[in-house]
Motif scaffolding. Sequence first.
Motif, mmCIF file in Angstrom:
data_model
loop_
_atom_site.group_PDB
_atom_site.id
_atom_site.type_symbol
_atom_site.label_atom_id
_atom_site.label_comp_id
_atom_site.label_asym_id
_atom_site.label_seq_id
_atom_site.Cartn_x
_atom_site.Cartn_y
_atom_site.Cartn_z
ATOM 1 N N THR A 1 -8.910 6.121 -13.461
ATOM 2 C CA THR A 1 -9.038 7.529 -13.091
ATOM 3 C C THR A 1 -7.981 8.349 -13.829
ATOM 4 O OG1 THR A 1 -7.579 7.157 -11.182
ATOM 5 C CG2 THR A 1 -9.939 7.053 -10.786
ATOM 6 N N ALA A 2 -8.256 9.624 -13.968
ATOM 7 C CA ALA A 2 -7.349 10.500 -14.723
ATOM 8 C C ALA A 2 -6.043 10.721 -13.967
ATOM 9 C CB ALA A 2 -8.044 11.841 -14.972
ATOM 10 N N ALA A 3 -6.083 10.570 -12.659
ATOM 11 C CA ALA A 3 -4.895 10.819 -11.836
ATOM 12 C C ALA A 3 -4.752 9.679 -10.824
ATOM 13 C CB ALA A 3 -5.051 12.152 -11.113
ATOM 14 N N PRO A 4 -3.561 9.509 -10.244
ATOM 15 C CA PRO A 4 -3.397 8.506 -9.194
ATOM 16 C C PRO A 4 -4.435 8.723 -8.088
ATOM 17 C CG PRO A 4 -1.268 9.375 -9.820
ATOM 18 C CD PRO A 4 -2.302 10.212 -10.533
ATOM 19 N N LEU A 5 -4.902 7.615 -7.538
ATOM 20 C CA LEU A 5 -5.962 7.717 -6.526
ATOM 21 C C LEU A 5 -5.515 7.046 -5.231
ATOM 22 C CD1 LEU A 5 -8.974 8.652 -6.203
ATOM 23 C CD2 LEU A 5 -9.546 6.252 -6.529
ATOM 24 N N ARG A 6 -5.634 7.795 -4.142
ATOM 25 C CA ARG A 6 -5.275 7.278 -2.824
ATOM 26 C C ARG A 6 -6.564 7.138 -2.009
ATOM 27 N NH1 ARG A 6 -0.259 9.479 0.775
ATOM 28 N NH2 ARG A 6 0.863 8.618 -0.992
ATOM 29 N N ARG A 7 -6.630 6.081 -1.239
ATOM 30 C CA ARG A 7 -7.874 5.776 -0.541
ATOM 31 C C ARG A 7 -7.558 5.274 0.867
ATOM 32 N NH1 ARG A 7 -10.679 2.689 -4.771
ATOM 33 N NH2 ARG A 7 -12.084 4.403 -5.149
ATOM 34 N N HIS B 1 0.426 -0.345 -1.084
ATOM 35 C CA HIS B 1 -0.145 -0.325 0.264
ATOM 36 C C HIS B 1 0.770 0.505 1.147
ATOM 37 C CE1 HIS B 1 -1.040 -1.720 4.338
ATOM 38 N NE2 HIS B 1 -2.258 -1.834 3.891
ATOM 39 N N LEU B 2 0.216 1.514 1.819
ATOM 40 C CA LEU B 2 1.007 2.376 2.710
ATOM 41 C C LEU B 2 0.546 2.147 4.136
ATOM 42 C CD1 LEU B 2 0.192 4.140 -0.066
ATOM 43 C CD2 LEU B 2 1.635 5.800 1.056
ATOM 44 N N ASP B 3 1.492 1.821 5.022
ATOM 45 C CA ASP B 3 1.092 1.667 6.422
ATOM 46 C C ASP B 3 1.151 3.025 7.121
ATOM 47 O OD1 ASP B 3 3.717 2.190 7.095
ATOM 48 O OD2 ASP B 3 4.223 0.101 7.484
ATOM 49 N N ASP B 4 0.781 3.045 8.410
ATOM 50 C CA ASP B 4 0.676 4.339 9.092
ATOM 51 C C ASP B 4 2.039 4.998 9.320
ATOM 52 O OD1 ASP B 4 1.450 2.551 10.962
ATOM 53 O OD2 ASP B 4 -0.215 2.863 12.337
ATOM 54 N N ALA B 5 3.134 4.231 9.099
ATOM 55 C CA ALA B 5 4.475 4.839 9.203
ATOM 56 C C ALA B 5 4.939 5.337 7.836
ATOM 57 C CB ALA B 5 5.459 3.821 9.759
ATOM 58 N N GLY B 6 4.093 5.168 6.802
ATOM 59 C CA GLY B 6 4.432 5.669 5.479
ATOM 60 C C GLY B 6 5.215 4.677 4.618
ATOM 61 N N SER C 1 -5.336 2.037 7.087
ATOM 62 C CA SER C 1 -4.188 2.012 6.195
ATOM 63 C C SER C 1 -4.589 2.734 4.906
ATOM 64 C CB SER C 1 -3.762 0.572 5.908
ATOM 65 O OG SER C 1 -4.820 -0.118 5.289
ATOM 66 N N THR C 2 -3.671 2.827 3.985
ATOM 67 C CA THR C 2 -3.939 3.565 2.759
ATOM 68 C C THR C 2 -3.518 2.727 1.566
ATOM 69 O OG1 THR C 2 -3.421 5.586 3.968
ATOM 70 C CG2 THR C 2 -3.528 5.760 1.592
ATOM 71 N N THR C 3 -4.342 2.717 0.517
ATOM 72 C CA THR C 3 -3.939 2.079 -0.740
ATOM 73 C C THR C 3 -3.900 3.151 -1.814
ATOM 74 O OG1 THR C 3 -6.228 1.511 -1.251
ATOM 75 C CG2 THR C 3 -4.878 -0.186 -0.174
ATOM 76 N N VAL D 1 -0.010 -6.814 6.661
ATOM 77 C CA VAL D 1 -0.372 -7.093 5.271
ATOM 78 C C VAL D 1 0.657 -8.082 4.748
ATOM 79 C CG1 VAL D 1 -0.503 -6.112 2.964
ATOM 80 C CG2 VAL D 1 -1.495 -4.889 4.876
ATOM 81 N N VAL D 2 0.191 -9.202 4.194
ATOM 82 C CA VAL D 2 1.110 -10.256 3.752
ATOM 83 C C VAL D 2 0.817 -10.593 2.290
ATOM 84 C CG1 VAL D 2 1.892 -12.619 4.170
ATOM 85 C CG2 VAL D 2 1.160 -11.202 6.098
ATOM 86 N N GLY D 3 1.851 -10.684 1.483
ATOM 87 C CA GLY D 3 1.692 -11.028 0.070
ATOM 88 C C GLY D 3 1.186 -12.447 -0.099
ATOM 89 N N LEU D 4 0.281 -12.631 -1.072
ATOM 90 C CA LEU D 4 -0.301 -13.971 -1.268
ATOM 91 C C LEU D 4 0.750 -14.979 -1.719
ATOM 92 C CD1 LEU D 4 -3.792 -13.368 -2.874
ATOM 93 C CD2 LEU D 4 -3.173 -13.770 -0.486
ATOM 94 N N GLU D 5 1.718 -14.523 -2.525
ATOM 95 C CA GLU D 5 2.732 -15.479 -2.989
ATOM 96 C C GLU D 5 3.650 -15.905 -1.842
ATOM 97 O OE1 GLU D 5 4.676 -14.562 -6.647
ATOM 98 O OE2 GLU D 5 2.792 -14.151 -7.681
ATOM 99 N N ASP D 6 3.750 -15.059 -0.805
ATOM 100 C CA ASP D 6 4.512 -15.459 0.381
ATOM 101 C C ASP D 6 3.776 -16.577 1.142
ATOM 102 O OD1 ASP D 6 6.404 -13.561 -0.193
ATOM 103 O OD2 ASP D 6 5.491 -12.035 1.068
#
Length: 302
Positions: free
Chosen positions: A41-47, A67-72, A90-92, A125-130
Amino acid sequence: MHSIRVVRHASERGGWEMALAEPPAHLAGLVRDYCGYREATAAPLRRQELPGVQVVLILEFGPLLKHLDDAGRVTRHRSGFTAGLDERWSTTEHDGVSHGLQVNLTPLGARRVFGLPMHELSNRVVGLEDLWGLEARRLVEQLAEAPGWAARFAHVDAFLTRRLERGPEVEAGVRWAVERIHHAGGNLDIAALARELGRSHKHLIHQFHEHVGLPPRRLARLLRFDRAVQRLKAGGPVRWAELAVELGYFDQAHLHRDFRQFTGGPPSALLRRTLPDAGGFESGAQVKSVQEPAWGDGQDAR
DNA sequence: GGCACGTCTAGGGAGTAACT
DNA sequence: AGTTACTCCCTAGACGTGCC
């Protein structure tokens, strides 16, 4: 060999491609589906990512998603991440390029793939490498080097099959109870379910925490909300009161209350937004079924 | 693992306001 | 008038926890 459905869209704002596939027969019931994606996309995209009844596994071979949680709070996870059953949205966000593969696991499938008590993943949300260490990094490297979506899906099939062989068995009673909740569309009496199963409700709740990640009532509620979202994605005219009754809500007020909690707004706000999904409302998308997508590796979208 | 009990929350219902 | 968004209250049932 997977049957792959590729959806593409392009506009002045950018373009995306999604490759959708069903899992092979031996993974059915444990894996809901696969979705390969590439977006520029031409600009950052939040979803906004809505809660659902699947455990999401994201394998990233492009720039890392935020990844942004509901506390930001913002997190990034090398190689990708997994999110257990979640009762909040949540927001990515990506900076303009996103490339990866999403595996939607059933909760019972996730229990076997991760081998963890599912309450350790729910609302997190947990990292796969963890979780998987170098094994996760090697898988993502393989996916990045693979010649196309079919090869990537085959790698993921093989990986998940190995994990399932090592993973714990799901208790048969829990599997039965989860199926009952799904068949009822989330509308059933949990106490009666426990009685039918010949267990105390305490024991049933304990097993759901272990194998699903949420107690049965919460799973049922999430399932009903998920059906409402699918109904909106399918398009067509919507009368909120009728939809509420159709899905088993007492009335429109209760449908509204669930949407407030799960999406942060009323259902009409969700309907107005473009849902980030192949079956969503983005207009002008082209769909075709192929064995290999034409938009192969090493070529940019534009 | 089951029972009992206290707490919490979702369901059921009624109502109001804004908007078309 | 009909639809949608929203609030409030009461109750039943879901859930958590301590005890056995």
